[in-house]
Design a protein around this motif. Sequence first.
Motif, PDB file in Angstrom:
ATOM      1  N   ASP A 108       5.744   5.001   7.729  1.00  0.00           N
ATOM      2  CA  ASP A 108       6.816   5.525   6.415  1.00  0.00           C
ATOM      3  C   ASP A 108       6.043   4.876   5.233  1.00  0.00           C
ATOM      4  O   ASP A 108       6.394   5.655   4.095  1.00  0.00           O
ATOM      5  N   MET A 109       5.478   3.455   5.295  1.00  0.00           N
ATOM      6  CA  MET A 109       5.036   3.010   4.102  1.00  0.00           C
ATOM      7  C   MET A 109       3.586   3.831   3.732  1.00  0.00           C
ATOM      8  O   MET A 109       3.180   4.067   2.465  1.00  0.00           O
ATOM      9  N   VAL A 110       2.822   4.365   4.598  1.00  0.00           N
ATOM     10  CA  VAL A 110       1.671   5.186   4.366  1.00  0.00           C
ATOM     11  C   VAL A 110       2.139   6.363   3.716  1.00  0.00           C
ATOM     12  O   VAL A 110       1.264   6.923   2.699  1.00  0.00           O
ATOM     13  N   GLU A 111       3.136   6.947   4.322  1.00  0.00           N
ATOM     14  CA  GLU A 111       3.471   8.482   3.797  1.00  0.00           C
ATOM     15  C   GLU A 111       4.118   8.390   2.391  1.00  0.00           C
ATOM     16  O   GLU A 111       3.857   9.044   1.323  1.00  0.00           O
ATOM     17  N   GLY A 112       4.889   6.994   2.163  1.00  0.00           N
ATOM     18  CA  GLY A 112       5.280   6.612   0.763  1.00  0.00           C
ATOM     19  C   GLY A 112       4.045   6.629  -0.218  1.00  0.00           C
ATOM     20  O   GLY A 112       4.396   7.132  -1.344  1.00  0.00           O
TER      21      GLY A 112
ATOM     22  N   VAL B 128      -4.847   4.212   1.236  1.00  0.00           N
ATOM     23  CA  VAL B 128      -4.008   3.181   1.393  1.00  0.00           C
ATOM     24  C   VAL B 128      -5.345   2.152   2.018  1.00  0.00           C
ATOM     25  O   VAL B 128      -6.188   2.533   2.688  1.00  0.00           O
ATOM     26  N   GLU B 129      -4.609   0.882   1.816  1.00  0.00           N
ATOM     27  CA  GLU B 129      -5.618  -0.272   2.597  1.00  0.00           C
ATOM     28  C   GLU B 129      -4.678  -0.856   3.598  1.00  0.00           C
ATOM     29  O   GLU B 129      -3.504  -1.138   3.200  1.00  0.00           O
ATOM     30  N   LEU B 130      -4.790  -0.846   4.713  1.00  0.00           N
ATOM     31  CA  LEU B 130      -4.059  -1.391   5.691  1.00  0.00           C
ATOM     32  C   LEU B 130      -4.206  -2.816   5.871  1.00  0.00           C
ATOM     33  O   LEU B 130      -5.140  -3.339   5.886  1.00  0.00           O
TER      34      LEU B 130
ATOM     35  N   ALA C  31      -0.669   4.181  11.875  1.00  0.00           N
ATOM     36  CA  ALA C  31      -0.678   4.312  10.688  1.00  0.00           C
ATOM     37  C   ALA C  31      -1.774   4.831  10.104  1.00  0.00           C
ATOM     38  O   ALA C  31      -1.802   5.789   9.304  1.00  0.00           O
ATOM     39  N   ALA C  32      -2.967   4.599  10.724  1.00  0.00           N
ATOM     40  CA  ALA C  32      -4.286   5.474  10.589  1.00  0.00           C
ATOM     41  C   ALA C  32      -3.960   6.933  10.536  1.00  0.00           C
ATOM     42  O   ALA C  32      -4.556   7.655   9.642  1.00  0.00           O
ATOM     43  N   GLU C  33      -3.558   7.154  11.703  1.00  0.00           N
ATOM     44  CA  GLU C  33      -3.352   8.676  11.955  1.00  0.00           C
ATOM     45  C   GLU C  33      -2.450   9.261  11.054  1.00  0.00           C
ATOM     46  O   GLU C  33      -2.573  10.479  10.658  1.00  0.00           O
ATOM     47  N   LYS C  34      -1.245   8.516  10.586  1.00  0.00           N
ATOM     48  CA  LYS C  34      -0.270   9.077   9.512  1.00  0.00           C
ATOM     49  C   LYS C  34      -1.080   9.285   8.314  1.00  0.00           C
ATOM     50  O   LYS C  34      -1.191  10.335   7.608  1.00  0.00           O
ATOM     51  N   ALA C  35      -2.283   8.269   7.877  1.00  0.00           N
ATOM     52  CA  ALA C  35      -2.842   8.599   6.507  1.00  0.00           C
ATOM     53  C   ALA C  35      -3.841   9.629   6.936  1.00  0.00           C
ATOM     54  O   ALA C  35      -3.918  10.582   5.888  1.00  0.00           O
ATOM     55  N   ARG C  36      -4.410   9.812   7.903  1.00  0.00           N
ATOM     56  CA  ARG C  36      -5.415  11.234   8.256  1.00  0.00           C
ATOM     57  C   ARG C  36      -4.522  12.522   8.019  1.00  0.00           C
ATOM     58  O   ARG C  36      -4.833  13.309   7.372  1.00  0.00           O
TER      59      ARG C  36
ATOM     60  N   LEU D 182      -8.904   5.943   3.961  1.00  0.00           N
ATOM     61  CA  LEU D 182      -8.246   4.600   4.847  1.00  0.00           C
ATOM     62  C   LEU D 182      -9.294   3.499   4.530  1.00  0.00           C
ATOM     63  O   LEU D 182     -10.343   3.602   4.869  1.00  0.00           O
ATOM     64  N   ASN D 183      -8.585   2.489   4.079  1.00  0.00           N
ATOM     65  CA  ASN D 183      -9.161   1.109   3.820  1.00  0.00           C
ATOM     66  C   ASN D 183      -8.710   0.095   4.820  1.00  0.00           C
ATOM     67  O   ASN D 183      -7.432   0.387   5.219  1.00  0.00           O
ATOM     68  N   ALA D 184      -9.202  -0.976   4.959  1.00  0.00           N
ATOM     69  CA  ALA D 184      -8.605  -2.160   5.930  1.00  0.00           C
ATOM     70  C   ALA D 184      -9.124  -3.469   5.286  1.00  0.00           C
ATOM     71  O   ALA D 184     -10.286  -3.466   4.985  1.00  0.00           O
ATOM     72  N   GLY D 185      -8.437  -4.493   5.376  1.00  0.00           N
ATOM     73  CA  GLY D 185      -8.736  -5.807   5.067  1.00  0.00           C
ATOM     74  C   GLY D 185      -7.794  -6.945   5.141  1.00  0.00           C
ATOM     75  O   GLY D 185      -6.549  -6.601   4.843  1.00  0.00           O
TER      76      GLY D 185
END
Length: 239
Positions: A138-142, A151-153, A176-181, A187-190
């Motif tokens: 939901d936060m990704v879609e937001g 987004v950065e996870l 969450a990554a699949e939702k972003a795609r 998609l970033n991560a850190g």
Amino acid sequence: MTRLSVNINKIATLRNSRGGDNPNVLKVALDCERFGAQGITVHPRPDERHIRYQDVYDLRELVTTEFNIEGNPSEKKFVELVLANKPDQVTLVPDALGAITSNAGWDTITYRAQLTDLVGTFKSAGIRVSVFVDPDEDMVEGAKICGADRVELYTEPFAAGYFENRQKAVLPFIKAAEKAREVGLGLNAGHDLSLDNLHFLKQSIPWLDEVSIGHALICDALYIGLENTIQMYLRELEL
């Protein structure tokens, strides 16, 4: 290819502990690039306890790879800093004042109006915008609704659970990554990514655009040298 962006905050922390200019933040940034890093990340905070605002101006003149500025956009000074330097990317992080480090992502639903306005401001200046979020669909879609490019996870929960059960730890990040795609976000991560857990994250989410790593990488460099460390992290990102 997943890009490695080196967060050099820890170098600035060491410099500030004694005053003066040793180690030199600019030289370390350029060395990171020379050794293969594909980006430099800084996260200035209002108290300037590590990266100073002047560092950002100085780095902007020299960095030739991707330049990423992280920070809390509720601070007017931060917004002005980003607009003045026009980095390749700005990462919006909801840091609390006095927080030792980032410890949560945005509630992109509650703060939708604020984030939408900020994202629009930065994008109109030609800056790619990434929003720091927890591994929550939901936060990704937001973030997408707010107009973000990426987004950065926030990967601290993954790192914390990695040795106990890495499959369980990575599952919410995959979702969450699949939702972003699905919604068309980069998609970033850190956060707390290291030589221990980075390759597994990359294997699990091969479409990662970028990882931002500072603390663990600089700690490793104390033992095996900066050039060797960067090369080792780059190899962990290979499939």
